[in-house]
Design an enzyme around this catalytic site. Structure first.
Site, PDB file in Angstrom:
ATOM      1  N   ASP A  29       7.657 -64.368  17.115  1.00 51.02           N
ATOM      2  CA  ASP A  29       7.859 -64.694  15.703  1.00 51.02           C
ATOM      3  C   ASP A  29       9.321 -64.556  15.313  1.00 51.02           C
ATOM      4  O   ASP A  29      10.014 -63.635  15.775  1.00 51.02           O
ATOM      5  CB  ASP A  29       7.040 -63.757  14.812  1.00 51.02           C
ATOM      6  CG  ASP A  29       5.598 -64.204  14.653  1.00 51.02           C
ATOM      7  OD1 ASP A  29       5.079 -64.879  15.580  1.00 51.02           O
ATOM      8  OD2 ASP A  29       4.994 -63.868  13.618  1.00 51.02           O
ATOM      9  N   CYS A  54       5.032 -66.973   6.504  1.00 50.12           N
ATOM     10  CA  CYS A  54       4.283 -65.989   5.721  1.00 50.12           C
ATOM     11  C   CYS A  54       5.208 -64.898   5.188  1.00 50.12           C
ATOM     12  O   CYS A  54       6.320 -64.699   5.676  1.00 50.12           O
ATOM     13  CB  CYS A  54       3.218 -65.319   6.580  1.00 50.12           C
ATOM     14  SG  CYS A  54       2.057 -66.444   7.375  1.00 50.12           S
ATOM     15  N   TYR A  94      -8.160 -62.025  20.031  1.00 53.18           N
ATOM     16  CA  TYR A  94      -7.334 -60.995  20.665  1.00 53.18           C
ATOM     17  C   TYR A  94      -7.688 -59.587  20.180  1.00 53.18           C
ATOM     18  O   TYR A  94      -7.023 -58.616  20.532  1.00 53.18           O
ATOM     19  CB  TYR A  94      -5.835 -61.277  20.454  1.00 53.18           C
ATOM     20  CG  TYR A  94      -5.466 -61.634  19.032  1.00 53.18           C
ATOM     21  CD1 TYR A  94      -5.219 -60.640  18.085  1.00 53.18           C
ATOM     22  CD2 TYR A  94      -5.374 -62.954  18.640  1.00 53.18           C
ATOM     23  CE1 TYR A  94      -4.904 -60.969  16.781  1.00 53.18           C
ATOM     24  CE2 TYR A  94      -5.039 -63.297  17.338  1.00 53.18           C
ATOM     25  CZ  TYR A  94      -4.807 -62.304  16.415  1.00 53.18           C
ATOM     26  OH  TYR A  94      -4.494 -62.637  15.125  1.00 53.18           O
ATOM     27  N   ASN A 105       2.322 -68.609  -5.139  1.00 50.78           N
ATOM     28  CA  ASN A 105       3.481 -69.368  -5.601  1.00 50.78           C
ATOM     29  C   ASN A 105       4.116 -68.579  -6.733  1.00 50.78           C
ATOM     30  O   ASN A 105       3.383 -68.026  -7.582  1.00 50.78           O
ATOM     31  CB  ASN A 105       3.088 -70.735  -6.168  1.00 50.78           C
ATOM     32  CG  ASN A 105       2.918 -71.803  -5.097  1.00 50.78           C
ATOM     33  OD1 ASN A 105       3.241 -71.583  -3.929  1.00 50.78           O
ATOM     34  ND2 ASN A 105       2.406 -72.951  -5.492  1.00 50.78           N
ATOM     35  N   HIS A 149       1.493 -71.507  -1.820  1.00 43.77           N
ATOM     36  CA  HIS A 149       1.926 -72.009  -0.516  1.00 43.77           C
ATOM     37  C   HIS A 149       2.514 -70.935   0.406  1.00 43.77           C
ATOM     38  O   HIS A 149       2.956 -71.256   1.507  1.00 43.77           O
ATOM     39  CB  HIS A 149       2.959 -73.117  -0.706  1.00 43.77           C
ATOM     40  CG  HIS A 149       2.385 -74.365  -1.309  1.00 43.77           C
ATOM     41  ND1 HIS A 149       2.176 -74.502  -2.670  1.00 43.77           N
ATOM     42  CD2 HIS A 149       1.951 -75.521  -0.742  1.00 43.77           C
ATOM     43  CE1 HIS A 149       1.657 -75.699  -2.916  1.00 43.77           C
ATOM     44  NE2 HIS A 149       1.505 -76.327  -1.772  1.00 43.77           N
ATOM     45  N   GLU A 187       5.712 -67.986  13.364  1.00 45.68           N
ATOM     46  CA  GLU A 187       5.517 -68.118  14.804  1.00 45.68           C
ATOM     47  C   GLU A 187       6.369 -69.269  15.347  1.00 45.68           C
ATOM     48  O   GLU A 187       6.557 -70.287  14.670  1.00 45.68           O
ATOM     49  CB  GLU A 187       4.050 -68.405  15.143  1.00 45.68           C
ATOM     50  CG  GLU A 187       3.049 -67.423  14.563  1.00 45.68           C
ATOM     51  CD  GLU A 187       2.434 -67.909  13.270  1.00 45.68           C
ATOM     52  OE1 GLU A 187       1.343 -67.429  12.917  1.00 45.68           O
ATOM     53  OE2 GLU A 187       3.062 -68.771  12.590  1.00 45.68           O
TER      54      GLU A 187
END
Length: 226
Positions: A29, A54, A94, A105, A149, A187
């Site tokens: 990341d 994020c 995982y 937002n 978003h 990522e």
């Protein structure tokens, strides 16, 4: 030390790259602080990361804002029947529970998706967290709209001792750098294989642009987690 270089990079408003573990997501990341975030950071994550951009926050901040994990919100929703609730993720392949919470937002954004808008959402979140106001929850609910978003990720209580994901690693790094516990992460994807970017390719990117690269094991060892 590599950790020292990474912390200096974050304090200067630059990126660090963090690989979690080959036994986990096995992803790298891009991470930078919410305090120093600019639209250029968002642009770089969008172009050179390519994954989901994020905002991560600490468990304490989430508690202060009255936030819960999305899987908990959905489990308590009266708008999903029992069959639909069977769709809710318990643990990922995982082995960890997802850290997603609300999608935000900032109230002053337009569509919310532009580099400027996403930067405003995340940096405004950081300003509230860093402020000395008494009722941060009211400020939070007044300044943001949902859905939006920017996915908000909540680090586990206990950070790396509870969960060793990028959410926890990013907040842990913010704490080490003495920055507000909010980070922007994304990522790194491979446009040729359509998979997560390999560690070797991410390392080459880091070397090319002088970005500190951290293996998650370094953070676990620093925290004395075997």
């Amino acid at each position: 030390m590599n950790i020292d270089k990474a912390l200096n990079s974050l304090k200067c408003g630059d990126f660090v790259l963090v690989h979690d573990s080959g036994n986990r997501e096995d992803e790298v990341d891009m991470i930078t602080s919410g305090k120093h975030l600019t639209p250029e950071h968002i642009s770089r994550m969008r172009r050179f990361g390519g994954g989901l951009i994020c905002a991560t926050i600490s468990y304490d901040v989430a508690s202060e804002f009255g936030l819960s994990y999305m899987h908990e919100i959905l489990n308590h929703s009266d708008h999903l029947d029992s069959e639909q609730k069977n769709m809710i993720i318990g643990t990922a392949p995982y082995g960890d529970h997802p850290t997603f919470s609300l999608y935000l937002n900032h109230i002053q954004t337009y569509t919310g998706i532009t580099d400027n808008d996403r930067c405003m959402t995340i940096s405004s979140l950081s300003k509230i967290i860093e402020s000395n106001i008494s009722n941060k929850k009211h400020r939070f609910t007044s300044e943001f709209k949902i859905p939006g978003h920017v996915p908000l990720l909540i680090a586990s209580d206990g950070l790396l001792k509870s969960r060793q994901g990028h959410t926890e690693m990013s907040v842990y790094l913010m704490n080490l750098a003495k920055l507000p516990p909010v980070a922007a992460i994304c990522e790194m994807m491979d446009p040729e294989t359509y998979l997560a970017m390999t560690v070797s390719k991410a390392q080459k990117y880091a070397d090319k642009y002088g970005i500190p690269f951290i293996d998650g094991q370094e953070l676990l060892e620093l925290e004395n987690i075997v």
